[in-house]
Design a protein around this motif. Sequence first.
Motif, PDB file in Angstrom:
ATOM      1  N   MET A 120       0.845  -1.192   0.000  1.00  0.00           N
ATOM      2  CA  MET A 120       0.000   0.000   0.000  1.00  0.00           C
ATOM      3  C   MET A 120       0.886   1.248   0.000  1.00  0.00           C
ATOM      4  SD  MET A 120      -2.901   1.221   2.747  1.00  0.00           S
ATOM      5  CE  MET A 120      -4.072  -0.024   2.218  1.00  0.00           C
ATOM      6  N   LYS A 121       0.716   2.099  -1.003  1.00  0.00           N
ATOM      7  CA  LYS A 121       1.535   3.308  -1.120  1.00  0.00           C
ATOM      8  C   LYS A 121       0.952   4.418  -0.253  1.00  0.00           C
ATOM      9  CE  LYS A 121       1.588   3.926  -5.597  1.00  0.00           C
ATOM     10  NZ  LYS A 121       1.995   4.486  -6.917  1.00  0.00           N
ATOM     11  N   THR A 122       1.780   4.908   0.670  1.00  0.00           N
ATOM     12  CA  THR A 122       1.358   5.961   1.584  1.00  0.00           C
ATOM     13  C   THR A 122       2.144   7.231   1.325  1.00  0.00           C
ATOM     14  OG1 THR A 122       0.775   4.362   3.307  1.00  0.00           O
ATOM     15  CG2 THR A 122       1.174   6.635   4.011  1.00  0.00           C
ATOM     16  N   LEU A 123       1.451   8.355   1.264  1.00  0.00           N
ATOM     17  CA  LEU A 123       2.091   9.660   1.181  1.00  0.00           C
ATOM     18  C   LEU A 123       2.108  10.280   2.568  1.00  0.00           C
ATOM     19  CD1 LEU A 123       3.242  12.106  -0.385  1.00  0.00           C
ATOM     20  CD2 LEU A 123       0.863  12.870  -0.703  1.00  0.00           C
ATOM     21  N   THR A 124       3.297  10.632   3.059  1.00  0.00           N
ATOM     22  CA  THR A 124       3.411  11.345   4.326  1.00  0.00           C
ATOM     23  C   THR A 124       3.319  12.837   4.045  1.00  0.00           C
ATOM     24  OG1 THR A 124       4.791   9.623   5.321  1.00  0.00           O
ATOM     25  CG2 THR A 124       4.879  11.805   6.327  1.00  0.00           C
ATOM     26  N   LEU A 125       2.393  13.511   4.715  1.00  0.00           N
ATOM     27  CA  LEU A 125       2.165  14.944   4.535  1.00  0.00           C
ATOM     28  C   LEU A 125       2.529  15.684   5.809  1.00  0.00           C
ATOM     29  CD1 LEU A 125       0.904  17.394   2.981  1.00  0.00           C
ATOM     30  CD2 LEU A 125      -1.284  16.734   4.027  1.00  0.00           C
ATOM     31  N   TRP A 126       3.411  16.675   5.681  1.00  0.00           N
ATOM     32  CA  TRP A 126       3.739  17.544   6.800  1.00  0.00           C
ATOM     33  C   TRP A 126       3.270  18.952   6.487  1.00  0.00           C
ATOM     34  CZ3 TRP A 126       8.646  14.382   6.716  1.00  0.00           C
ATOM     35  CH2 TRP A 126       8.691  13.494   7.805  1.00  0.00           C
ATOM     36  N   THR A 127       2.540  19.580   7.414  1.00  0.00           N
ATOM     37  CA  THR A 127       2.066  20.952   7.254  1.00  0.00           C
ATOM     38  C   THR A 127       2.470  21.758   8.496  1.00  0.00           C
ATOM     39  OG1 THR A 127      -0.096  20.275   8.158  1.00  0.00           O
ATOM     40  CG2 THR A 127       0.138  20.332   5.755  1.00  0.00           C
ATOM     41  N   PRO A 128       3.745  22.161   8.586  1.00  0.00           N
ATOM     42  CA  PRO A 128       4.247  22.793   9.814  1.00  0.00           C
ATOM     43  C   PRO A 128       3.961  24.283   9.940  1.00  0.00           C
ATOM     44  CG  PRO A 128       6.037  22.511   8.252  1.00  0.00           C
ATOM     45  CD  PRO A 128       4.828  21.886   7.625  1.00  0.00           C
ATOM     46  N   GLY A 129       3.233  24.878   8.982  1.00  0.00           N
ATOM     47  CA  GLY A 129       2.895  26.293   9.089  1.00  0.00           C
ATOM     48  C   GLY A 129       3.973  27.201   8.537  1.00  0.00           C
ATOM     49  N   LEU A 130       4.236  28.319   9.239  1.00  0.00           N
ATOM     50  CA  LEU A 130       5.230  29.297   8.793  1.00  0.00           C
ATOM     51  C   LEU A 130       6.609  28.884   9.297  1.00  0.00           C
ATOM     52  CD1 LEU A 130       5.516  32.155   7.389  1.00  0.00           C
ATOM     53  CD2 LEU A 130       5.462  33.103   9.710  1.00  0.00           C
ATOM     54  N   VAL A 131       7.550  28.698   8.350  1.00  0.00           N
ATOM     55  CA  VAL A 131       8.897  28.226   8.691  1.00  0.00           C
ATOM     56  C   VAL A 131       9.923  29.076   7.942  1.00  0.00           C
ATOM     57  CG1 VAL A 131      10.501  26.274   8.688  1.00  0.00           C
ATOM     58  CG2 VAL A 131       8.042  25.867   8.986  1.00  0.00           C
ATOM     59  N   GLU A 132      10.913  29.581   8.665  1.00  0.00           N
ATOM     60  CA  GLU A 132      12.002  30.353   8.033  1.00  0.00           C
ATOM     61  C   GLU A 132      12.670  29.510   6.956  1.00  0.00           C
ATOM     62  OE1 GLU A 132      15.855  31.744   7.094  1.00  0.00           O
ATOM     63  OE2 GLU A 132      15.623  30.013   8.429  1.00  0.00           O
ATOM     64  N   TYR A 133      13.031  30.153   5.831  1.00  0.00           N
ATOM     65  CA  TYR A 133      13.472  29.390   4.665  1.00  0.00           C
ATOM     66  C   TYR A 133      14.687  28.515   4.969  1.00  0.00           C
ATOM     67  CZ  TYR A 133      14.537  27.919   0.011  1.00  0.00           C
ATOM     68  OH  TYR A 133      14.770  27.114  -1.078  1.00  0.00           O
ATOM     69  N   GLY A 134      15.691  29.051   5.646  1.00  0.00           N
ATOM     70  CA  GLY A 134      16.893  28.267   5.914  1.00  0.00           C
ATOM     71  C   GLY A 134      16.604  27.016   6.727  1.00  0.00           C
ATOM     72  N   LYS A 135      15.709  27.130   7.730  1.00  0.00           N
ATOM     73  CA  LYS A 135      15.349  25.962   8.527  1.00  0.00           C
ATOM     74  C   LYS A 135      14.618  24.922   7.675  1.00  0.00           C
ATOM     75  CE  LYS A 135      15.069  28.352  12.978  1.00  0.00           C
ATOM     76  NZ  LYS A 135      14.185  28.743  14.102  1.00  0.00           N
ATOM     77  N   ALA A 136      13.745  25.404   6.790  1.00  0.00           N
ATOM     78  CA  ALA A 136      13.013  24.479   5.928  1.00  0.00           C
ATOM     79  C   ALA A 136      13.948  23.793   4.939  1.00  0.00           C
ATOM     80  CB  ALA A 136      11.915  25.232   5.173  1.00  0.00           C
ATOM     81  N   TRP A 137      14.933  24.507   4.454  1.00  0.00           N
ATOM     82  CA  TRP A 137      15.899  23.922   3.525  1.00  0.00           C
ATOM     83  C   TRP A 137      16.708  22.834   4.231  1.00  0.00           C
ATOM     84  CZ3 TRP A 137      20.429  26.974   0.802  1.00  0.00           C
ATOM     85  CH2 TRP A 137      20.921  26.197  -0.252  1.00  0.00           C
ATOM     86  N   ASP A 138      17.128  23.097   5.484  1.00  0.00           N
ATOM     87  CA  ASP A 138      17.844  22.073   6.254  1.00  0.00           C
ATOM     88  C   ASP A 138      16.976  20.828   6.439  1.00  0.00           C
ATOM     89  OD1 ASP A 138      20.099  23.642   6.510  1.00  0.00           O
ATOM     90  OD2 ASP A 138      19.587  24.383   8.512  1.00  0.00           O
ATOM     91  N   ALA A 139      15.691  21.051   6.738  1.00  0.00           N
ATOM     92  CA  ALA A 139      14.783  19.912   6.913  1.00  0.00           C
ATOM     93  C   ALA A 139      14.618  19.142   5.612  1.00  0.00           C
ATOM     94  CB  ALA A 139      13.420  20.407   7.409  1.00  0.00           C
ATOM     95  N   GLN A 140      14.495  19.867   4.506  1.00  0.00           N
ATOM     96  CA  GLN A 140      14.405  19.210   3.199  1.00  0.00           C
ATOM     97  C   GLN A 140      15.580  18.288   2.947  1.00  0.00           C
ATOM     98  OE1 GLN A 140      13.202  20.685  -0.793  1.00  0.00           O
ATOM     99  NE2 GLN A 140      13.417  22.657   0.239  1.00  0.00           N
TER     100      GLN A 140
END
Length: 231
Positions: A1-21
């Motif tokens: 079964m193919k599952t898509l994990t969805l994260w919706t963390p709201g407003l995130v500073e770009y550098g922090k989001a890039w590190d998470a990516q």
Amino acid sequence: MKTLTLWTPGLVEYGKAWDAQKRIHALRREDKIGDTLILLEHPHVYTIGRHGDRSNILFDDETLREKGISVYHIDRGGDVTYHGPGQLVGYPIFHYKNLGFSTRRFVHSIEEVMIITLARFGLTAKRDPLYPGVWIGSNKICAIGLRVIDGVSMHGFALNLRTDPAYFGGIIACGIQDRGVTSLEMEMKKQGNPMPDQKTVISELTTTFKEVYGFHRIQSFSDKSSVPGLS
């Protein structure tokens, strides 16, 4: 079964989001997690892609500081783009070859997700053979810029919902001088229809992702602490 994990963390500073990516991308390449979609907003930021031109940012450094706009040189394709409040930014971290897509077809499939989703709100959007992204008339409503390593994508798309057009005035968006930008709010107003809230847009968008990529279910998280690299 193919599952898509969805994260919706709201407003995130770009550098922090890039590190998470980058952290999530590494986990996906190692097959430690499945395909993942991050949907969020950023504070005001201009990003410049690998082959982008800094001169396509029209504001000088003082104006950037006054307006609270950060600038990042990043490793996606494309030129200069803007992210900010009122814009839904999506990072699909997919092993798209496992899903049966070539790189070109994968880009087209993201465009297709946007076109179908906008149609759910009564809007007719299209591709442009000359430029990536999704357009209504001659105005871009969704920018797309990706990077692919080992068949796994990162970076993604930016769908304008209630985006303040003044911030696009500080750049030559995607290096394209003879086109404009639009937003879902602007297009809904033209039709005399109410603007859907962000929660509704996210619901329709994720449903379309599920359909286009053949996921069987979506596993959703909204807590920042659950996102690798943000906790």
